[in-house]
Design a protein around this motif. Structure first.
Motif, short mmCIF file in Angstrom:
data_model
loop_
_atom_site.label_atom_id
_atom_site.label_comp_id
_atom_site.label_asym_id
_atom_site.label_seq_id
_atom_site.Cartn_x
_atom_site.Cartn_y
_atom_site.Cartn_z
N VAL A 143 0.99 -1.09 -0.15
CA VAL A 143 0.11 0.24 0.13
C VAL A 143 0.93 1.19 0.11
N ILE A 144 0.68 2.13 -0.90
CA ILE A 144 1.61 3.50 -0.83
C ILE A 144 0.82 4.62 -0.43
N GLY A 145 1.12 4.85 0.83
CA GLY A 145 0.40 6.24 1.32
C GLY A 145 -0.36 5.60 2.86
N ALA A 146 0.00 6.42 3.94
CA ALA A 146 -0.54 5.84 5.08
C ALA A 146 -1.53 6.98 5.59
N PRO A 150 -5.77 8.17 5.57
CA PRO A 150 -7.14 7.33 5.94
C PRO A 150 -7.12 6.09 4.73
N ALA A 151 -7.18 6.39 3.56
CA ALA A 151 -7.49 5.27 2.64
C ALA A 151 -6.50 4.19 2.93
N GLY A 152 -5.16 4.43 2.95
CA GLY A 152 -4.02 3.62 3.15
C GLY A 152 -4.44 2.78 4.16
N GLU A 193 4.78 5.12 3.72
CA GLU A 193 4.37 6.48 4.02
C GLU A 193 5.65 7.39 3.91
N LYS A 194 5.69 8.41 3.03
CA LYS A 194 6.78 9.36 3.04
C LYS A 194 6.95 10.25 4.06
N SER A 195 5.92 10.27 4.79
CA SER A 195 6.52 11.36 5.84
C SER A 195 6.66 10.54 7.23
N ASP A 199 -0.45 12.25 6.98
CA ASP A 199 0.39 13.42 6.79
C ASP A 199 -0.59 14.55 6.54
N THR A 200 -1.46 14.21 5.55
CA THR A 200 -2.35 15.46 5.05
C THR A 200 -2.98 16.03 6.20
N ILE A 201 -3.69 15.31 7.17
CA ILE A 201 -4.25 15.74 8.33
C ILE A 201 -3.40 16.25 9.50
N ARG A 205 -12.57 20.81 13.35
CA ARG A 205 -13.67 20.16 13.50
C ARG A 205 -13.26 19.01 12.17
N VAL A 206 -13.27 17.66 12.24
CA VAL A 206 -13.36 16.61 11.16
C VAL A 206 -14.54 16.12 10.98
N ASP A 207 -15.20 16.64 9.78
CA ASP A 207 -16.74 16.43 9.56
C ASP A 207 -16.82 15.32 8.84
N ALA A 208 -17.79 14.20 9.35
CA ALA A 208 -18.00 12.97 8.74
C ALA A 208 -18.80 13.47 7.39
N VAL A 217 -2.52 2.09 -4.44
CA VAL A 217 -1.89 3.48 -4.30
C VAL A 217 -3.02 4.40 -3.92
N ALA A 218 -2.43 5.01 -2.73
CA ALA A 218 -3.44 5.87 -1.66
C ALA A 218 -2.62 7.00 -1.49
N ILE A 219 -2.17 7.65 -2.30
CA ILE A 219 -1.39 8.93 -1.98
C ILE A 219 -1.97 10.19 -1.72
N ILE A 259 -4.50 13.83 -2.89
CA ILE A 259 -4.18 14.82 -4.02
C ILE A 259 -3.57 15.94 -3.10
N PHE A 260 -3.02 16.00 -1.79
CA PHE A 260 -2.75 17.42 -1.19
C PHE A 260 -1.30 17.28 -1.20
N GLY A 261 -0.56 16.47 -1.77
CA GLY A 261 0.79 16.79 -1.99
C GLY A 261 1.20 17.76 -2.83
N ASP A 269 -15.31 24.28 1.95
CA ASP A 269 -15.11 24.06 3.39
C ASP A 269 -14.01 24.81 3.97
N THR A 270 -12.87 24.36 3.24
CA THR A 270 -11.45 24.91 3.83
C THR A 270 -11.46 26.38 3.75
N ALA A 271 -11.97 26.61 2.61
CA ALA A 271 -11.81 28.36 2.38
C ALA A 271 -12.71 28.98 3.79
C1 LIG Z 1 -7.64 21.49 5.18
C2 LIG Z 1 -8.60 20.36 4.98
C3 LIG Z 1 -9.63 20.04 5.55
C4 LIG Z 1 -10.30 19.03 5.34
N1 LIG Z 1 -11.31 18.64 6.11
C5 LIG Z 1 -12.14 17.49 5.96
C6 LIG Z 1 -13.27 17.13 6.73
O1 LIG Z 1 -13.72 17.77 7.58
N2 LIG Z 1 -13.82 15.83 6.53
C7 LIG Z 1 -13.33 14.93 5.64
O2 LIG Z 1 -13.96 14.15 5.37
N3 LIG Z 1 -12.64 15.64 4.71
C8 LIG Z 1 -11.85 16.61 5.02
N4 LIG Z 1 -10.94 16.81 4.08
C9 LIG Z 1 -10.57 16.01 2.99
C10 LIG Z 1 -9.72 14.70 3.35
O3 LIG Z 1 -8.49 15.00 4.36
C11 LIG Z 1 -9.37 13.91 2.45
O4 LIG Z 1 -10.19 13.47 1.67
C12 LIG Z 1 -8.65 12.58 2.97
O5 LIG Z 1 -7.45 12.91 3.74
C13 LIG Z 1 -8.18 11.30 1.67
O6 LIG Z 1 -7.45 10.44 2.45
P1 LIG Z 1 -6.49 9.93 1.45
O7 LIG Z 1 -5.81 8.58 2.30
O8 LIG Z 1 -6.86 9.34 0.39
O9 LIG Z 1 -5.26 10.92 1.34
P2 LIG Z 1 -4.40 11.51 2.25
O10 LIG Z 1 -4.96 11.98 3.50
O11 LIG Z 1 -3.77 12.79 1.42
O12 LIG Z 1 -3.19 10.63 2.53
C14 LIG Z 1 -2.23 10.22 1.35
C15 LIG Z 1 -1.07 9.82 2.11
O13 LIG Z 1 -0.03 9.35 1.38
C16 LIG Z 1 1.34 9.87 1.80
N5 LIG Z 1 1.98 9.72 0.41
C17 LIG Z 1 1.87 10.60 -0.70
N6 LIG Z 1 2.70 10.45 -1.73
C18 LIG Z 1 3.42 9.03 -1.20
C19 LIG Z 1 4.42 8.17 -1.78
N7 LIG Z 1 4.77 8.40 -3.14
N8 LIG Z 1 5.14 7.31 -0.94
C20 LIG Z 1 4.61 7.05 0.21
N9 LIG Z 1 3.73 7.84 0.99
C21 LIG Z 1 3.13 8.95 0.13
C22 LIG Z 1 0.95 11.27 2.28
O14 LIG Z 1 2.07 11.50 3.14
C23 LIG Z 1 -0.08 10.93 3.06
O15 LIG Z 1 -0.06 10.50 4.43
C24 LIG Z 1 -10.00 18.12 4.29
C25 LIG Z 1 -8.69 18.37 3.78
C26 LIG Z 1 -8.04 19.61 3.84
C27 LIG Z 1 -7.04 19.89 3.11
#
Ligand SMILES: Cc1cc2nc3c(=O)[nH]c(=O)nc-3n(C[C@H](O)[C@H](O)[C@H](O)COP(=O)(O)OP(=O)(O)OC[C@H]3O[C@@H](n4cnc5c(N)ncnc54)[C@H](O)[C@@H]3O)c2cc1C
Length: 322
Positions: free
Chosen positions: A8-11, A13-15, A34-36, A41-43, A52-55, A126-128, A130-132, A170-172
């Motif tokens: 699994v690439i990325g740790a 919520p999805a990973g 996990e790269k960080s 890492d995004t959270i 508040r993390v909204d469901a 692949v669960a990386i 989009i916030f990188g 929401d973020t804005a």
């Molecule tokens: C400011 C903000 C507020 C938000 N608020 C909410 C909310 O209230 N409720 C909600 O449901 N959603 C919210 N979201 C959206 C939510 O954060 C994302 O939908 C969720 O994090 C997606 O999870 P993910 O695992 O797909 O990606 P991410 O959480 O982005 O995780 C990806 C992980 O992969 C790692 N990674 C990336 N590239 C690589 C690589 N090449 N090798 C190894 N690791 C890698 C990253 O470091 C990261 O840890 C918000 C987002 C932001 C930016």
């Protein structure tokens, strides 16, 4: 080379949810990269303390399908929940391990971290996220003002100044409300006449701030370009309006890391990765999960993609992973 059943690439919520679902079905070893230095890492990095993390995010009510789920709670409680999943399901996460290449050889996928090919597995998720890569405006940001222009929501509130937030989600909304805690003047510019993506809680909070004059809403405004100004940043709008602010925060979301996906051989059509309804790409055994698999991402939706992916892996690739 080390071998796993699922890599699994990325740790985020999805990973993590993929790891949890795989572990619950005794698919072992399942290894997460996990790269960080920490999970989610995004959270950890982009959500300010106490957020508040909204469901229900972006007005999307997503019915939970799998093991991982949550109700609206604080950032800190949400991270504790994720930590508990990692601990209870004994997930094997390799931190500080950015996967930079995936290659198929002899029927399995090999993953490269740094300059080393570190692991091979028949299945890769692949669960990386989009916030990188935060989305940026089309116009250039002059170098003289770069330290005043931000593409991520602030974790600490500046204690003075005139600030402009750009975006309509929401973020804005959360960023504008948060900046009211310290800044003298907060403006929110959105190019549409009405907000339509903000959830009701954030909308109510924002409207209250607007009614009390703490946030000035600038609806129907679209920035043409930015210029350096002795007082900060001059913002020139398409309708000719101008304003000078100390800082600008763009909250425009993220964008699919297409370069990485293309480099590993994932095909794109109309700018989107090609996938079937189980999030499997054109590369057999390579799945996408979370934000990169979704048109509109959220944590609950990310959890659900993980459930669907692991269920599909069991159905389609049972022989390879048992
Ligand atoms: C400011 C903000 C507020 C938000 N608020 C909410 C909310 O209230 N409720 C909600 O449901 N959603 C919210 N979201 C959206 C939510 O954060 C994302 O939908 C969720 O994090 C997606 O999870 P993910 O695992 O797909 O990606 P991410 O959480 O982005 O995780 C990806 C992980 O992969 C790692 N990674 C990336 N590239 C690589 C690589 N090449 N090798 C190894 N690791 C890698 C990253 O470091 C990261 O840890 C918000 C987002 C932001 C930016």
């Amino acid at each position: 080379m080390e071998k796993a059943k699922i890599a699994v690439i990325g740790a985020g919520p999805a990973g993590i949810a993929v790891g949890v679902e795989a572990k619950a079905h005794h698919i072992s070893p399942t290894v997460l990269f996990e790269k960080s230095e920490a999970f989610c890492d995004t959270i950890q990095r982009l959500y300010r303390p106490g957020k508040r993390v909204d469901a229900v995010y972006r007005k999307m009510v997503v019915k939970p399908l799998g093991i991982c789920q949550f109700d609206t709670e604080s950032k800190e409680d949400f991270l504790k929940r994720m930590e508990a999943y990692i601990r209870d399901y004994e997930l094997d996460i390799r931190y500080r391990s950015e996967v930079n290449a995936v290659q198929k050889a002899d029927g399995v996928y090999r993953l490269r971290v740094g300059s080393d090919w570190v692991l091979e597995a028949p299945i890769v998720v692949v669960a990386i996220g989009i916030f990188g890569k935060p989305r940026k405006p089309d116009y250039p940001i002059p170098k003289e003002i770069r330290e005043r222009v931000f593409f991520e929501a602030p974790c600490e509130c500046p204690q003075e100044g005139r600030v402009l937030v750009v975006g309509g989600g929401d973020t804005a909304a959360e960023t504008a409300c948060f900046l009211c805690e310290g800044c003298e003047e907060v403006y929110l510019s959105y190019r549409r006449p009405k907000f339509f993506r903000i959830n009701p809680v954030n909308l109510e909070l924002l409207e209250k701030k607007a009614q009390t004059g703490k946030v000035q809403l600038m609806m129907n405004t679209d920035i043409d370009h930015l210029e350096p100004d002795p007082q900060g940043v001059k913002v020139v709008f398409k309708d000719g309006q101008e304003m000078v602010v100390d800082r600008i925060y763009y909250c425009l979301g993220g964008s699919t890391p297409a370069g990485f996906l293309r480099s590993i051989g994932v095909e794109f059509q109309d700018g989107k990765p090609v996938m079937d309804k189980y999030y499997e790409t054109n590369l057999p055994g390579v799945f996408l999960a979370g934000d990169i698999a979704l048109e509109k991402g959220s944590i609950m939706a990310a959890f659900n993609t993980a459930h669907i992916v692991v269920k599909r892996i069991l159905e389609k690739y049972g022989d390879l992973i048992r």
